[in-house]
Design an enzyme around this catalytic site. Structure first.
Site, PDB file in Angstrom:
ATOM      1  N   GLN A  79       0.847  -1.189   0.332  1.00 12.16           N
ATOM      2  CA  GLN A  79      -0.203   0.540  -0.191  1.00 12.16           C
ATOM      3  C   GLN A  79       1.248   1.115   0.061  1.00 12.16           C
ATOM      4  O   GLN A  79       1.725   1.568   0.780  1.00 12.16           O
ATOM      5  CB  GLN A  79      -0.783  -0.069   0.967  1.00 12.16           C
ATOM      6  CG  GLN A  79      -1.275   1.225   0.988  1.00 12.16           C
ATOM      7  CD  GLN A  79      -3.017   1.576   0.186  1.00 12.16           C
ATOM      8  OE1 GLN A  79      -3.372   0.631  -0.512  1.00 12.16           O
ATOM      9  NE2 GLN A  79      -2.630   2.434  -0.329  1.00 12.16           N
ATOM     10  N   TYR A  88       3.837  -0.149   7.358  1.00  9.50           N
ATOM     11  CA  TYR A  88       3.393  -1.488   7.762  1.00  9.50           C
ATOM     12  C   TYR A  88       3.134  -2.396   6.974  1.00  9.50           C
ATOM     13  O   TYR A  88       3.280  -3.591   7.138  1.00  9.50           O
ATOM     14  CB  TYR A  88       1.786  -0.507   8.085  1.00  9.50           C
ATOM     15  CG  TYR A  88       0.481  -1.427   7.822  1.00  9.50           C
ATOM     16  CD1 TYR A  88       0.436  -1.559   9.754  1.00  9.50           C
ATOM     17  CD2 TYR A  88      -0.174  -1.679   7.464  1.00  9.50           C
ATOM     18  CE1 TYR A  88      -0.918  -2.012  10.261  1.00  9.50           C
ATOM     19  CE2 TYR A  88      -1.240  -2.518   7.449  1.00  9.50           C
ATOM     20  CZ  TYR A  88      -1.568  -2.688   8.724  1.00  9.50           C
ATOM     21  OH  TYR A  88      -2.763  -2.786   9.135  1.00  9.50           O
TER      22      TYR A  88
END
Length: 241
Positions: free
Chosen positions: A141, A147
Site C-alpha cells: 500500500q 506497515y
C-alpha cells in the site's frame, strides 16, 4: 476443552471482537493492551474479560505480562498476535523513528510474544499461534512501506515456525483482513471510504466479528491439520495467488 488465550491489542476493535469470540468458545481469555486505560476498563466492565497492560514491542515486558496471565489462569495455549499501529508516510519522508515504531509493535511483537511460550507449548504438545496481518501485507500500500513490510513479515514468520513445531501439536497461522468497519477505518475521509468500498466486490466493509470467527476456528482443537497458512478475509478485494 477450555484453553488459556492471550489476545494482544485485545480490548478495542478487531482485538476486542477476538477476545469475546474466544471467551464464547469456552476459553479463558486475557486481553492485552498498551495504553488506553479507559477503553480497557470499559471493555472489562462490559465483557468480564480481564485486561493486562504491557508493551508488546518490549521483550521483557512480554515475559512479565505472560507470567502475570499464567499466574492467574494457568499455562497459555493460544496466543493471538493482533496488536498493531500505523505511522503512514511516503518513504522519502519516512523517518527512522516512524519505521522502527511500526516494525517494533507490529512485527517484533510476534517474537516477543511467541518465543517465551513456544518451549512450554512444545513440552505440553499443544498450541495455537494466530497472527493478524493485513491485505496491505499481501498487496502493498502506497504510504505504508513500514506497515506493509511488517504485515508481510508475519507471513514468513508463520511459515517458518509452522514447520518447526508441526510435530509438536502446535499450529501457526495468519489471518489477513481487508478493510474492516472499525474506528480507524471510519476515520477515513468519506470520499476515500466510498472509493474503498467500491473496490470491494462484496460491496461492504468487513465486520470485526467476522475476523474473530476466523480466529476461533483456527484456535479450535479440530483445526490441527491447518498450519502455515494465510487465511484471507477481504471480500475478494485482493485474491492472492
Amino acid at each position: 476443552m477450555s484453553k488459556v488465550a492471550i489476545v494482544t491489542g485485545g480490548t478495542r476493535g478487531i482485538g476486542a471482537a477476538i477476545s469475546v469470540a474466544l471467551k464464547e468458545a469456552g476459553h479463558k481469555v486475557a486481553a492485552n493492551y498498551g495504553g488506553n486505560d479507559a477503553a480497557a476498563e470499559a471493555f472489562t466492565k462490559e465483557t468480564g474479560i480481564k485486561a493486562f497492560k504491557w508493551d508488546v514491542s518490549d521483550y521483557d515486558a512480554c515475559v512479565k505480562g505472560i507470567a502475570a496471565v499464567e499466574a492467574e489462569f494457568g499455562p497459555v495455549d493460544i496466543v493471538v498476535n493482533n496488536a498493531g499501529i500505523t505511522r503512514d508516510a511516503m518513504l522519502h519522508k519516512m523517518t527512522p523513528q516512524l519505521w522502527r515504531e511500526v516494525i517494533s509493535t507490529d512485527l517484533d511483537s510476534l517474537f516477543n510474544m511467541t518465543q517465551p511460550l513456544i518451549g512450554p507449548m512444545r513440552d505440553r504438545g499443544f498450541g495455537r499461534i494466530i497472527s493478524i496481518s493485513s491485505i496491505n501485507g499481501q498487496k502493498g500500500q502506497m504510504g505504508q512501506t513500514n506497515y506493509s513490510a511488517a504485515k508481510a513479515g508475519m507471513v514468513g514468520f508463520t511459515k517458518a515456525l509452522a514447520q518447526e513445531v508441526a510435530k509438536k501439536g502446535i499450529t501457526v497461522n495468519v489471518i489477513a483482513p481487508g478493510y474492516i468497519d472499525t474506528e480507524m477505518v471510519q476515520a477515513v475521509p468519506p470520499k476515500v471510504l466510498e472509493s474503498i468500498i467500491a473496490s470491494i466486490p462484496v460491496g461492504r466493509l468487513g465486520q470485526a466479528d467476522e475476523i474473530a470467527h476466523c480466529v476461533a476456528f483456527l484456535a479450535d482443537e479440530k483445526s490441527g491439520f491447518i498450519t502455515g497458512t494465510t487465511l484471507t478475509c477481504n471480500g475478494a478485494q485482493y485474491i492472492a495467488g
